[in-house]
Design a protein around this motif. Structure first.
Motif, PDB file in Angstrom:
ATOM      1  N   ILE A  55     -57.643  39.792  19.434  1.00  0.00           N
ATOM      2  CA  ILE A  55     -59.000  40.257  19.129  1.00  0.00           C
ATOM      3  C   ILE A  55     -59.030  41.775  19.285  1.00  0.00           C
ATOM      4  O   ILE A  55     -58.609  42.306  20.314  1.00  0.00           O
ATOM      5  N   HIS A  56     -59.506  42.466  18.254  1.00  0.00           N
ATOM      6  CA  HIS A  56     -59.677  43.919  18.329  1.00  0.00           C
ATOM      7  C   HIS A  56     -61.129  44.246  18.008  1.00  0.00           C
ATOM      8  O   HIS A  56     -61.643  43.859  16.952  1.00  0.00           O
ATOM      9  N   THR A  57     -61.800  44.931  18.916  1.00  0.00           N
ATOM     10  CA  THR A  57     -63.183  45.337  18.674  1.00  0.00           C
ATOM     11  C   THR A  57     -63.281  46.853  18.685  1.00  0.00           C
ATOM     12  O   THR A  57     -62.629  47.518  19.497  1.00  0.00           O
ATOM     13  N   PHE A  58     -64.091  47.384  17.800  1.00  0.00           N
ATOM     14  CA  PHE A  58     -64.318  48.828  17.759  1.00  0.00           C
ATOM     15  C   PHE A  58     -65.734  49.114  18.238  1.00  0.00           C
ATOM     16  O   PHE A  58     -66.706  48.605  17.703  1.00  0.00           O
ATOM     17  N   ASN A  59     -65.843  49.926  19.298  1.00  0.00           N
ATOM     18  CA  ASN A  59     -67.126  50.372  19.865  1.00  0.00           C
ATOM     19  C   ASN A  59     -67.810  49.270  20.682  1.00  0.00           C
ATOM     20  O   ASN A  59     -69.024  49.312  20.875  1.00  0.00           O
ATOM     21  N   LYS A  60     -67.053  48.306  21.155  1.00  0.00           N
ATOM     22  CA  LYS A  60     -67.625  47.292  22.046  1.00  0.00           C
ATOM     23  C   LYS A  60     -66.493  46.577  22.761  1.00  0.00           C
ATOM     24  O   LYS A  60     -65.410  46.394  22.206  1.00  0.00           O
ATOM     25  N   THR A  61     -66.752  46.163  24.016  1.00  0.00           N
ATOM     26  CA  THR A  61     -65.766  45.417  24.791  1.00  0.00           C
ATOM     27  C   THR A  61     -66.256  43.991  24.970  1.00  0.00           C
ATOM     28  O   THR A  61     -67.404  43.764  25.369  1.00  0.00           O
ATOM     29  N   SER A 119     -65.816  40.062  26.667  1.00  0.00           N
ATOM     30  CA  SER A 119     -65.266  39.350  27.813  1.00  0.00           C
ATOM     31  C   SER A 119     -64.185  38.398  27.337  1.00  0.00           C
ATOM     32  O   SER A 119     -64.098  38.051  26.149  1.00  0.00           O
ATOM     33  N   GLN A 120     -63.351  37.935  28.268  1.00  0.00           N
ATOM     34  CA  GLN A 120     -62.293  36.991  27.909  1.00  0.00           C
ATOM     35  C   GLN A 120     -62.892  35.701  27.358  1.00  0.00           C
ATOM     36  O   GLN A 120     -62.354  35.088  26.423  1.00  0.00           O
ATOM     37  N   GLU A 121     -64.009  35.301  27.907  1.00  0.00           N
ATOM     38  CA  GLU A 121     -64.676  34.085  27.439  1.00  0.00           C
ATOM     39  C   GLU A 121     -65.124  34.230  25.979  1.00  0.00           C
ATOM     40  O   GLU A 121     -64.976  33.300  25.173  1.00  0.00           O
ATOM     41  N   GLU A 122     -65.652  35.410  25.631  1.00  0.00           N
ATOM     42  CA  GLU A 122     -66.085  35.653  24.252  1.00  0.00           C
ATOM     43  C   GLU A 122     -64.891  35.659  23.302  1.00  0.00           C
ATOM     44  O   GLU A 122     -64.981  35.167  22.163  1.00  0.00           O
ATOM     45  N   LYS A 123     -63.786  36.218  23.746  1.00  0.00           N
ATOM     46  CA  LYS A 123     -62.588  36.260  22.904  1.00  0.00           C
ATOM     47  C   LYS A 123     -62.071  34.843  22.624  1.00  0.00           C
ATOM     48  O   LYS A 123     -61.725  34.503  21.485  1.00  0.00           O
ATOM     49  N   VAL A 124     -62.009  34.027  23.666  1.00  0.00           N
ATOM     50  CA  VAL A 124     -61.532  32.651  23.498  1.00  0.00           C
ATOM     51  C   VAL A 124     -62.442  31.881  22.552  1.00  0.00           C
ATOM     52  O   VAL A 124     -61.971  31.087  21.705  1.00  0.00           O
ATOM     53  N   ALA A 170     -63.032  29.153  17.277  1.00  0.00           N
ATOM     54  CA  ALA A 170     -63.830  28.923  16.073  1.00  0.00           C
ATOM     55  C   ALA A 170     -62.971  28.892  14.808  1.00  0.00           C
ATOM     56  O   ALA A 170     -63.450  28.497  13.741  1.00  0.00           O
ATOM     57  N   LEU A 171     -61.695  29.286  14.932  1.00  0.00           N
ATOM     58  CA  LEU A 171     -60.795  29.294  13.763  1.00  0.00           C
ATOM     59  C   LEU A 171     -59.974  28.017  13.662  1.00  0.00           C
ATOM     60  O   LEU A 171     -58.983  27.965  12.922  1.00  0.00           O
ATOM     61  N   GLU A 172     -60.374  26.988  14.366  1.00  0.00           N
ATOM     62  CA  GLU A 172     -59.587  25.756  14.390  1.00  0.00           C
ATOM     63  C   GLU A 172     -59.497  25.078  13.021  1.00  0.00           C
ATOM     64  O   GLU A 172     -58.627  24.224  12.802  1.00  0.00           O
ATOM     65  N   PHE A 173     -60.377  25.473  12.107  1.00  0.00           N
ATOM     66  CA  PHE A 173     -60.321  24.891  10.759  1.00  0.00           C
ATOM     67  C   PHE A 173     -59.131  25.397   9.949  1.00  0.00           C
ATOM     68  O   PHE A 173     -58.776  24.819   8.921  1.00  0.00           O
ATOM     69  N   LEU A 174     -58.503  26.506  10.391  1.00  0.00           N
ATOM     70  CA  LEU A 174     -57.322  27.009   9.682  1.00  0.00           C
ATOM     71  C   LEU A 174     -56.132  26.087   9.944  1.00  0.00           C
ATOM     72  O   LEU A 174     -55.982  25.546  11.053  1.00  0.00           O
ATOM     73  N   PRO A 175     -55.262  25.901   8.966  1.00  0.00           N
ATOM     74  CA  PRO A 175     -54.167  24.923   9.093  1.00  0.00           C
ATOM     75  C   PRO A 175     -52.988  25.402   9.930  1.00  0.00           C
ATOM     76  O   PRO A 175     -51.831  25.392   9.483  1.00  0.00           O
ATOM     77  N   PHE A 176     -53.251  25.817  11.191  1.00  0.00           N
ATOM     78  CA  PHE A 176     -52.167  26.229  12.072  1.00  0.00           C
ATOM     79  C   PHE A 176     -51.395  24.991  12.540  1.00  0.00           C
ATOM     80  O   PHE A 176     -51.962  24.096  13.164  1.00  0.00           O
ATOM     81  N   GLU A 177     -50.102  24.929  12.255  1.00  0.00           N
ATOM     82  CA  GLU A 177     -49.270  23.811  12.687  1.00  0.00           C
ATOM     83  C   GLU A 177     -48.189  24.244  13.669  1.00  0.00           C
ATOM     84  O   GLU A 177     -47.547  23.405  14.310  1.00  0.00           O
ATOM     85  N   GLY A 178     -47.975  25.549  13.791  1.00  0.00           N
ATOM     86  CA  GLY A 178     -46.939  26.062  14.688  1.00  0.00           C
ATOM     87  C   GLY A 178     -47.391  26.061  16.132  1.00  0.00           C
ATOM     88  O   GLY A 178     -48.478  25.591  16.484  1.00  0.00           O
ATOM     89  N   ILE A 202     -48.295  37.403  14.096  1.00  0.00           N
ATOM     90  CA  ILE A 202     -49.470  37.816  14.870  1.00  0.00           C
ATOM     91  C   ILE A 202     -50.656  37.910  13.925  1.00  0.00           C
ATOM     92  O   ILE A 202     -50.568  38.538  12.860  1.00  0.00           O
ATOM     93  N   PHE A 203     -51.737  37.280  14.309  1.00  0.00           N
ATOM     94  CA  PHE A 203     -52.967  37.344  13.530  1.00  0.00           C
ATOM     95  C   PHE A 203     -54.030  38.050  14.365  1.00  0.00           C
ATOM     96  O   PHE A 203     -54.011  37.996  15.593  1.00  0.00           O
ATOM     97  N   SER A 204     -54.959  38.704  13.697  1.00  0.00           N
ATOM     98  CA  SER A 204     -55.981  39.467  14.409  1.00  0.00           C
ATOM     99  C   SER A 204     -57.365  39.232  13.836  1.00  0.00           C
ATOM    100  O   SER A 204     -57.541  39.158  12.614  1.00  0.00           O
ATOM    101  N   ILE A 205     -58.325  39.122  14.750  1.00  0.00           N
ATOM    102  CA  ILE A 205     -59.736  39.204  14.395  1.00  0.00           C
ATOM    103  C   ILE A 205     -60.179  40.610  14.773  1.00  0.00           C
ATOM    104  O   ILE A 205     -60.001  41.039  15.921  1.00  0.00           O
ATOM    105  N   LEU A 206     -60.734  41.331  13.810  1.00  0.00           N
ATOM    106  CA  LEU A 206     -61.160  42.715  14.056  1.00  0.00           C
ATOM    107  C   LEU A 206     -62.658  42.819  13.795  1.00  0.00           C
ATOM    108  O   LEU A 206     -63.142  42.438  12.717  1.00  0.00           O
TER     109      LEU A 206
END
Length: 460
Positions: free
Chosen positions: A112-118, A120-125, A130-138, A148-152
Motif C-alpha cells: 500500500i502506498h499513500t500520498f499525503n496521508k498515513t 493504520s495497519q488495520e486500514e491497509k489490511v 477487498a481485492l479477494e475477487f482477483l484470481p490470485f492462486e499463488g 509485487i502488486f501495489s495499491i496507490l
C-alpha cells in the motif's frame, strides 16, 4: 491525447522535487529508448502520479534505469476515483494479462502506498482483503516474492487539508524502481574534488538525461569546473571531455573549497573524481582553454554538450584577450605578448556557446545549459536562439526571490554552414538578453535591500 489501444498503460510514481524538470526528462528518455510520450492526462502539474502509454515493458525498464525524477513504474491494471470504480476497472482488465502473474506456482505480495496521508495497519489490511475477487492462486511471500502488486492512493497536494477519501486510487504490478539512490551515492559532500560551484548530483543526472546521451557517446563541457557534469555523463557510459579557462581548477591546484582544508591535495583533480566512482575509463581529457576562442578544428565531434557557464556570482566570467583589446583608460603594455584577462559579458558567452554547439554537435545532438535571469525582467524572447538549434525545453529553478536560472535544452536540427552568416542573423536576437549582463549586480541588489530593511527594523 487519446490512448492507442496497442500500447500498455503504466503508472509512474514521481519524486516531488525539481517539478519542472520531470516532464522533459521522461520525454527525452522515452525518445531515447524508442518510445513516444503518450498520455491521457492533459497536464501533470505537481501530481506524483502519471499515467503513460508505453510500447513495451522493456522500454519501461530502460526508462527506469536512467530516470532520477521517477521513483517507480507499475503496469496499471486498474484506476478509479473511489474503491468501487477501482474494482470495476480491475474486473474489466483482460484476464489473459493477469494470469501469467497469478498462477499457482507464483509468489506475490501486495503493498500500500499513500500520498499525503498515513494509514493504520488495520486500514491497509482492509484494502488488501477487498481485492479477494482477483484470481490470485499463488502463495504470499513477504520477503522475496516473484511479483509485487501495489495499491496507490492519492490524497492531493495540500498537507493542511487532507480529504477523508482519496482523489484517485490505482492498482498495478510493480515493474522497476528509478535511480533515486544516485543522488546520495554521488553526493558532492562525499566527492574527492569539489569547487565553489560544483553541481548538485541530482541536477547533474537530470541534465545528462535531458541531453539524451547514451553509451559510447562523446560528451563535452566547455566550462568544466571540477567535472561534476562529466561524472553524470560517464555514469551512463558516455566518453567525456571538457575545457576551462581556470588553470588551477583544471590541474587541481590552489586553495581548497572544502571546509577545514586550506590547500588542494596532489590527487585532487577531475580524473580522480571519475576514478572514485569507477568511471576513469570514460575520461578522455580536460584542457585549459578559453570558451570564447575554441581551439577545435571545424567539424562535428560531440553527441552532447552539457554545461553550467559561470554567472559572475561565485565564479567570474572572463576570457583571454590581447593588449589591443584592453578598454580605454586602463594602462597597457604594448610590448607584452602575454594574454590579458578581460570581462566576458553573459550575452556574448551564450552567443559563442550556441554558435559552438551548432558547429560541433552531430545532427540530433543536444545542448543543455543553465541561463541565469533576473525574474522581474524575464521574458521567453530572451532565451538565446540559433537557426541550427531547436528549443526542446525550458525549466526554471529559483535562486532567490528575484533571480532564477533556467535549464535550456536544444537539439541540432540543421547542418552548420557559415559562422559569419549566423553571427549576422543572431546579433539582433541576443539584444533582449543584454540587460542580464549585469546579473551579478541584480543578484546582489536583493541581498543589499534585505540587509538594509533588517537594519532599519532593528533600529526601530
Amino acid at each position: 491525447m487519446a490512448l492507442s489501444c496497442s500500447l500498455n498503460r503504466y503508472l509512474l510514481l514521481m519524486a516531488q522535487e525539481h517539478l519542472e524538470f520531470r516532464l522533459p526528462e521522461i520525454k527525452s528518455l522515452l525518445s531515447l529508448f524508442g518510445g513516444q510520450f503518450t498520455s491521457n492526462q492533459e497536464t501533470y502539474g505537481k501530481s506524483p502520479f502519471w499515467i503513460l502509454s508505453i510500447p513495451s515493458e522493456d522500454i519501461a525498464r530502460n526508462l527506469m534505469k536512467r530516470t532520477v525524477c521517477a521513483k517507480s513504474i507499475f503496469e496499471l491494471w486498474g484506476h478509479g476515483k473511489s474503491p468501487e470504480e477501482l474494482y470495476s476497472s480491475l474486473k474489466n482488465y483482460p484476464a489473459e494479462k493477469m494470469v501469467p502473474f497469478l498462477h499457482s506456482d507464483s509468489t506475490y505480495k501486495i503493498k500500500i502506498h499513500t500520498f499525503n496521508k498515513t494509514l493504520s495497519q488495520e486500514e491497509k489490511v482492509k484494502r488488501i482483503d477487498a481485492l479477494e475477487f482477483l484470481p490470485f492462486e499463488g502463495k504470499v511471500n513477504l520477503k522475496k516474492p516473484q511479483h509485487i502488486f501495489s495499491i496507490l492512493e492519492d490524497y492531493g497536494l495540500d498537507p493542511n487539508c487532507i480529504p477523508e477519501n482519496p482523489h484517485n486510487i490505482y492498482f498495478g504490478r510493480w515493474i522497476a524502481d528509478g535511480q533515486r539512490e544516485l543522488i546520495e551515492s554521488y553526493s558532492v559532500k562525499k566527492r574527492h574534488f569539489i569547487g565553489n560551484t560544483s553541481m548538485d548530483a541530482g541536477l547533474s543526472f537530470i541534465m545528462a538525461n535531458h541531453g539524451k546521451m547514451k553509451e559510447n557517446d562523446i560528451v563535452f563541457d566547455p566550462f568544466v569546473g571540477t567535472g561534476g557534469l562529466l561524472i553524470a555523463s560517464a555514469h551512463f557510459g558516455a566518453y567525456v571531455c571538457g575545457t576551462d579557462i581556470d588553470y588551477n581548477t583544471v590541474h587541481g591546484l590552489g586553495k581548497a573549497s572544502r571546509k577545514n582544508q586550506k590547500w588542494r591535495g596532489p590527487d585532487e583533480n577531475i580524473r580522480a573524481n571519475l576514478r572514485q566512482y569507477g568511471l576513469e575509463k570514460y575520461y578522455l581529457d580536460v584542457l585549459v582553454s578559453d570558451a570564447s576562442k575554441p581551439s577545435w578544428r571545424k567539424g562535428t565531434y560531440f553527441d552532447a554538450i552539457i554545461t553550467d557557464p559561470p554567472y559572475g556570482i561565485r565564479e567570474s566570467t572572463r576570457r583571454t584577450g590581447s593588449q589591443k583589446e584592453i578598454p580605454k583608460g586602463i594602462e597597457k603594455c604594448p610590448e607584452s605578448h602575454v594574454p590579458v584577462s578581460l570581462s566576458y559579458h553573459l550575452s556574448d558567452m551564450f552567443f559563442d556557446l550556441l554558435n559552438f554547439a551548432a558547429e560541433t554537435l552531430v545532427l540530433g545532438g543536444r545542448l543543455v545549459y543553465w541561463l541565469p535571469v533576473y525574474t522581474p525582467e524575464y521574458t521567453e524572447e530572451m532565451v538565446p536562439w540559433h537557426p541550427c538549434l531547436q528549443l526542446i525545453s525550458n525549466c526554471e529553478q529559483k535562486l532567490s526571490s528575484h533571480t532564477s536560472r533556467r535549464l535550456i535544452t536544444m537539439e541540432k536540427v540543421k547542418t552548420f554552414e557559415n559562422r559569419d552568416q549566423y553571427s549576422h542573423l543572431l546579433s539582433n536576437h541576443f539584444l533582449p538578453y543584454q540587460g542580464h549582463n549585469s546579473f551579478r549586480e541584480k543578484y546582489f541588489s536583493g541581498v543589499t535591500k534585505r540587509i538594509a530593511k533588517e537594519e532599519k527594523c532593528s533600529q526601530e
